[in-house]
Design a protein around this motif. Structure first.
Motif, mmCIF file in Angstrom:
data_model
loop_
_atom_site.group_PDB
_atom_site.id
_atom_site.type_symbol
_atom_site.label_atom_id
_atom_site.label_comp_id
_atom_site.label_asym_id
_atom_site.label_seq_id
_atom_site.Cartn_x
_atom_site.Cartn_y
_atom_site.Cartn_z
ATOM 1 N N ALA A 1 -16.638 -27.790 12.484
ATOM 2 C CA ALA A 1 -16.006 -26.657 13.160
ATOM 3 C C ALA A 1 -14.517 -26.919 13.312
ATOM 4 C CB ALA A 1 -16.640 -26.472 14.525
ATOM 5 N N PHE A 2 -13.788 -25.879 13.631
ATOM 6 C CA PHE A 2 -12.356 -25.956 13.937
ATOM 7 C C PHE A 2 -11.517 -26.470 12.779
ATOM 8 C CE2 PHE A 2 -14.085 -26.877 18.301
ATOM 9 C CZ PHE A 2 -14.078 -25.552 18.620
ATOM 10 N N ASN A 3 -11.912 -26.220 11.565
ATOM 11 C CA ASN A 3 -10.973 -26.572 10.515
ATOM 12 C C ASN A 3 -9.954 -25.457 10.395
ATOM 13 O OD1 ASN A 3 -11.978 -24.543 8.865
ATOM 14 N ND2 ASN A 3 -13.461 -25.895 7.931
ATOM 15 N N GLN A 4 -8.969 -25.638 9.563
ATOM 16 C CA GLN A 4 -7.846 -24.696 9.536
ATOM 17 C C GLN A 4 -8.262 -23.292 9.097
ATOM 18 O OE1 GLN A 4 -5.089 -25.614 6.430
ATOM 19 N NE2 GLN A 4 -6.552 -26.920 5.384
ATOM 20 N N TYR A 5 -9.398 -23.178 8.421
ATOM 21 C CA TYR A 5 -9.802 -21.849 7.969
ATOM 22 C C TYR A 5 -10.534 -21.084 9.056
ATOM 23 C CZ TYR A 5 -8.843 -24.325 3.706
ATOM 24 O OH TYR A 5 -8.247 -25.087 2.757
ATOM 25 N N ASP A 6 -11.141 -21.836 9.984
ATOM 26 C CA ASP A 6 -11.947 -21.163 11.000
ATOM 27 C C ASP A 6 -11.110 -20.602 12.120
ATOM 28 O OD1 ASP A 6 -14.349 -21.527 9.868
ATOM 29 O OD2 ASP A 6 -14.716 -23.463 10.809
ATOM 30 N N LEU A 7 -10.121 -21.375 12.533
ATOM 31 C CA LEU A 7 -9.473 -21.030 13.782
ATOM 32 C C LEU A 7 -7.970 -20.934 13.583
ATOM 33 C CD1 LEU A 7 -10.511 -20.404 16.474
ATOM 34 C CD2 LEU A 7 -10.386 -22.771 17.119
ATOM 35 N N ASP A 8 -7.460 -19.784 13.934
ATOM 36 C CA ASP A 8 -6.046 -19.505 13.841
ATOM 37 C C ASP A 8 -5.290 -20.286 14.933
ATOM 38 O OD1 ASP A 8 -3.844 -17.429 13.134
ATOM 39 O OD2 ASP A 8 -4.035 -17.364 15.312
ATOM 40 N N ASP A 9 -4.040 -20.634 14.672
ATOM 41 C CA ASP A 9 -3.261 -21.409 15.638
ATOM 42 C C ASP A 9 -3.115 -20.689 16.976
ATOM 43 O OD1 ASP A 9 -2.895 -23.723 14.359
ATOM 44 O OD2 ASP A 9 -0.883 -23.287 13.601
ATOM 45 N N ASN A 10 -2.884 -19.378 16.921
ATOM 46 C CA ASN A 10 -2.716 -18.627 18.162
ATOM 47 C C ASN A 10 -4.012 -18.585 18.958
ATOM 48 O OD1 ASN A 10 -0.048 -18.078 17.729
ATOM 49 N ND2 ASN A 10 -0.450 -16.172 16.639
ATOM 50 N N LEU A 11 -5.141 -18.475 18.245
ATOM 51 C CA LEU A 11 -6.430 -18.497 18.938
ATOM 52 C C LEU A 11 -6.631 -19.846 19.606
ATOM 53 C CD1 LEU A 11 -9.013 -16.755 16.609
ATOM 54 C CD2 LEU A 11 -8.419 -16.128 18.926
ATOM 55 N N ARG A 12 -6.275 -20.906 18.894
ATOM 56 C CA ARG A 12 -6.376 -22.257 19.435
ATOM 57 C C ARG A 12 -5.596 -22.401 20.727
ATOM 58 N NH1 ARG A 12 -7.776 -26.398 15.381
ATOM 59 N NH2 ARG A 12 -7.502 -25.110 13.553
ATOM 60 N N ARG A 13 -4.380 -21.828 20.755
ATOM 61 C CA ARG A 13 -3.524 -21.957 21.940
ATOM 62 C C ARG A 13 -4.166 -21.328 23.162
ATOM 63 N NH1 ARG A 13 1.233 -20.265 18.361
ATOM 64 N NH2 ARG A 13 1.576 -22.253 17.344
ATOM 65 N N VAL A 14 -5.062 -20.382 22.953
ATOM 66 C CA VAL A 14 -5.755 -19.772 24.083
ATOM 67 C C VAL A 14 -7.104 -20.446 24.297
ATOM 68 C CG1 VAL A 14 -6.566 -17.600 25.043
ATOM 69 C CG2 VAL A 14 -4.620 -17.621 23.504
ATOM 70 N N PHE A 15 -7.744 -20.798 23.186
ATOM 71 C CA PHE A 15 -9.110 -21.316 23.259
ATOM 72 C C PHE A 15 -9.198 -22.648 24.005
ATOM 73 C CE2 PHE A 15 -12.508 -23.895 21.350
ATOM 74 C CZ PHE A 15 -13.589 -23.140 21.744
ATOM 75 N N TYR A 16 -8.286 -23.582 23.723
ATOM 76 C CA TYR A 16 -8.383 -24.897 24.358
ATOM 77 C C TYR A 16 -8.171 -24.829 25.874
ATOM 78 C CZ TYR A 16 -8.668 -26.930 19.689
ATOM 79 O OH TYR A 16 -9.068 -27.252 18.428
ATOM 80 N N PRO A 17 -7.094 -24.170 26.359
ATOM 81 C CA PRO A 17 -6.988 -24.061 27.826
ATOM 82 C C PRO A 17 -8.147 -23.299 28.444
ATOM 83 C CG PRO A 17 -5.065 -23.067 26.747
ATOM 84 C CD PRO A 17 -5.898 -23.669 25.682
ATOM 85 N N ALA A 18 -8.626 -22.258 27.763
ATOM 86 C CA ALA A 18 -9.745 -21.491 28.311
ATOM 87 C C ALA A 18 -10.971 -22.384 28.441
ATOM 88 C CB ALA A 18 -10.063 -20.293 27.428
ATOM 89 N N THR A 19 -11.246 -23.181 27.411
ATOM 90 C CA THR A 19 -12.414 -24.059 27.446
ATOM 91 C C THR A 19 -12.277 -25.080 28.568
ATOM 92 O OG1 THR A 19 -12.611 -23.777 25.073
ATOM 93 C CG2 THR A 19 -13.827 -25.592 26.045
ATOM 94 N N ALA A 20 -11.077 -25.688 28.686
ATOM 95 C CA ALA A 20 -10.864 -26.667 29.750
ATOM 96 C C ALA A 20 -11.074 -26.013 31.110
ATOM 97 C CB ALA A 20 -9.455 -27.249 29.644
ATOM 98 N N GLY A 21 -10.569 -24.792 31.274
ATOM 99 C CA GLY A 21 -10.716 -24.086 32.548
ATOM 100 C C GLY A 21 -12.166 -23.791 32.870
ATOM 101 N N TRP A 22 -12.922 -23.321 31.867
ATOM 102 C CA TRP A 22 -14.344 -23.014 32.101
ATOM 103 C C TRP A 22 -15.120 -24.272 32.438
ATOM 104 C CZ3 TRP A 22 -16.170 -18.591 33.440
ATOM 105 C CH2 TRP A 22 -15.593 -17.405 32.960
ATOM 106 N N ILE A 23 -14.777 -25.395 31.770
ATOM 107 C CA ILE A 23 -15.477 -26.654 32.042
ATOM 108 C C ILE A 23 -15.218 -27.086 33.491
ATOM 109 C CG2 ILE A 23 -15.473 -29.134 31.528
ATOM 110 C CD1 ILE A 23 -15.136 -28.355 28.564
ATOM 111 N N LEU A 24 -13.956 -26.988 33.925
ATOM 112 C CA LEU A 24 -13.639 -27.369 35.308
ATOM 113 C C LEU A 24 -14.347 -26.449 36.297
ATOM 114 C CD1 LEU A 24 -9.852 -28.293 35.073
ATOM 115 C CD2 LEU A 24 -11.774 -29.829 35.408
ATOM 116 N N LEU A 25 -14.402 -25.159 35.977
ATOM 117 C CA LEU A 25 -15.108 -24.220 36.852
ATOM 118 C C LEU A 25 -16.591 -24.580 36.922
ATOM 119 C CD1 LEU A 25 -14.818 -21.518 38.491
ATOM 120 C CD2 LEU A 25 -15.694 -20.384 36.466
ATOM 121 N N GLY A 26 -17.157 -24.939 35.760
ATOM 122 C CA GLY A 26 -18.565 -25.343 35.725
ATOM 123 C C GLY A 26 -18.806 -26.569 36.588
ATOM 124 N N ILE A 27 -17.876 -27.548 36.513
ATOM 125 C CA ILE A 27 -18.024 -28.761 37.325
ATOM 126 C C ILE A 27 -17.908 -28.413 38.808
ATOM 127 C CG2 ILE A 27 -16.970 -30.996 37.863
ATOM 128 C CD1 ILE A 27 -16.202 -31.193 34.910
#
Lengths: 370, 94
Positions: free
Chosen positions: A308-334
């Motif tokens: 997953a997450f190779n250069q064809y799957d995920l656009d750079d701009n999506l990445r810039r939102v996806f990583y903070p969003a994932t970190a935020g959801w994980i912290l909320l889950g904890i």
């Protein structure tokens, strides 16, 4: 995070709150951008899709475009460019382009390209089918336009056919699963500690983590079903990842059922902890290993042989939102897991106290009667 | 019999088990129901229109709503559990 906040008295310090504040600071902007960032401009439709020889007029429909009369249009057929004789912008999303195809182009499928000398270009591959083919059209020498795509410089999400705006769901649906996996990992950690130290509180923590993890699992399943309905046309497909996720959900539901069915606390803690080790191994197998095997096809991007997450799957701009969003959801889950854990611990303390009180009063009663 | 009751409390335990069982059955039922849906894929028109509307932005709205509703449902369940604990503590104090 491991500190049990309910023990300390008075107001909580910065070490208690910082990661919760961080969860909010990560989640609020990332969800905002995930919902608000524009999609890149795209050419979505050309009408008519089938033409014969002679003069023809196409209407091109764009998405998030701002067409003007300065735009130019050409067809690509058999490697040569066929230029529009005239182009007129009907509005910001529609262009009308006239072509003279003569006896017809050489091949039966043409791609169409729209370009602005400075802003960039947009194409739609194999957009037009030619009923009549001939020696090729006249006037095949028009400018190819700039090489960059329209809207390439600004912050936008990729505009993929079939997905369109629903590509934003990447920042909502996928973090649910990441959070679920982290919570199940935390649960495994506490189960191992419960076995190691023979500590009932650790077993309670493991159950709390599974409880919160199952909420995210359920959210992942339901949001995935809705997205699948809009993208693949069915609520549920026989995709390996879907079936793996469903089996994982059932395995963890069975964990709660198992824990609920044993009344003796130490026995329950041992059984549940050992089961949890196997459950997590199966989670890794069903969600991470099995969908990536080469032999298995999956509709999910990044599966069926590809990491997953190779250069064809995920656009750079999506990445810039996806990583903070994932970190935020994980912290909320904890955070949610900690609330649940502390609540269960509190309940246990209250019940222990009541139990102790009852037994002392019983002993007193016996003393009186004897 | 009363002495054999686990320290977690028999009534709460039974209620917890019941909820888990309901969730379990609902998920299995959902999976079974979805099987014919995957096989014959005749979608009602209104659903297609609403999910695909606004260039599939409606799907994103649906997903966001589901996540919010899910978290609110979880909050409600925790809230109810806390209320039960509070009642129990009040009873114990008397």
């Amino acid at each position: 995070m491991e500190r049990n906040g309910s023990r300390s008295k008075g107001r909580k310090g910065i070490s208690y709150w910082w990661w919760k504040v961080l969860a909010i600071l990560l989640l609020v902007p990332s969800v905002h951008v995930a919902l608000h960032a524009p999609l890149a401009p795209a050419l979505v439709h050309v009408s008519p899709g089938r033409v014969d020889a002679g003069p023809v007029t196409f209407v091109l429909t764009g998405y998030n475009t701002s067409f003007t009369n300065a735009y130019q249009v050409y067809l690509i057929n058999a490697g040569e460019r066929i230029c529009a004789t005239s182009v007129e912008a009907l509005d910001e999303r529609h262009l009308q382009a006239r072509f003279d195809l003569g006896e017809g182009p050489r091949e039966s499928l043409s791609s169409i390209v729209v370009h602005h000398p400075e802003s960039g270009r947009l194409g739609l591959a194999s957009a037009i089918y030619h009923g009549a083919t001939g020696a090729g059209a006249e006037g095949a020498d028009c400018p190819a336009g700039p090489s960059h795509t329209l809207g390439a410089g600004s912050f936008n999400f990729p505009n993929r056919s079939i997905l369109y705006e629903s590509i934003r769901n990447l920042n909502l649906h996928v973090p649910m699963w990441f959070t679920m996996m982290v919570l199940m990992g935390i649960s495994l950690y506490h189960s191992l500690r419960a076995l190691n130290r023979n500590d009932l509180r650790e077993d309670g923590a493991a159950a709390a983590a599974v409880h919160a993890g199952l909420l995210f699992c359920a959210l992942g399943l339901v949001t995935g079903a809705v997205w699948a309905r809009a993208t693949w046309g069915a609520w549920w497909t026989n995709d390996v990842k879907l079936n793996g996720a469903a089996v994982t959900a059932l395995i963890y539901l069975a964990y709660l059922v198992l824990r609920g069915s044993v009344s003796e606390p130490h026995r329950r803690a041992r059984l549940a902890s050992v089961y949890n080790i196997f459950a997590f191994m199966l989670l890794v197998l069903f969600l991470l290993v099995l969908p990536r095997l080469n032999a298995i096809d999956s509709l999910h991007p990044g599966n069926g042989g590809n990491p997953a997450f190779n250069q064809y799957d995920l656009d750079d701009n999506l990445r810039r939102v996806f990583y903070p969003a994932t970190a935020g959801w994980i912290l909320l889950g904890i955070w949610m897991f900690q609330l649940r854990r502390r609540m269960l611990a509190l309940q246990e303390r209250v019940e222990d106290r009541d139990h102790a009180r009852r037994s002392t009063s019983r002993i007193k009663g016996q003393q009186i009667t004897s | 019999m009363m002495n054999l009751r686990p320290p977690f409390g028999g009534i709460l335990q039974a209620q917890k088990q019941r909820h888990t069982r309901i969730a379990f059955v609902a998920l299995v039922m959902g999976m079974i129901q979805s099987l014919p849906a995957a096989a014959s894929d005749a979608a009602p028109h209104w659903l297609e229109d609403s999910l695909h509307g606004s260039a599939k932005m409606n799907t994103v709205v649906a997903v966001t709503t589901i996540i919010l509703l899910g978290i609110f449902l979880w909050l409600y369940l925790q809230d109810r559990r806390l209320s039960r604990m509070e009642e129990k503590i009040d009873q114990g104090a008397r």
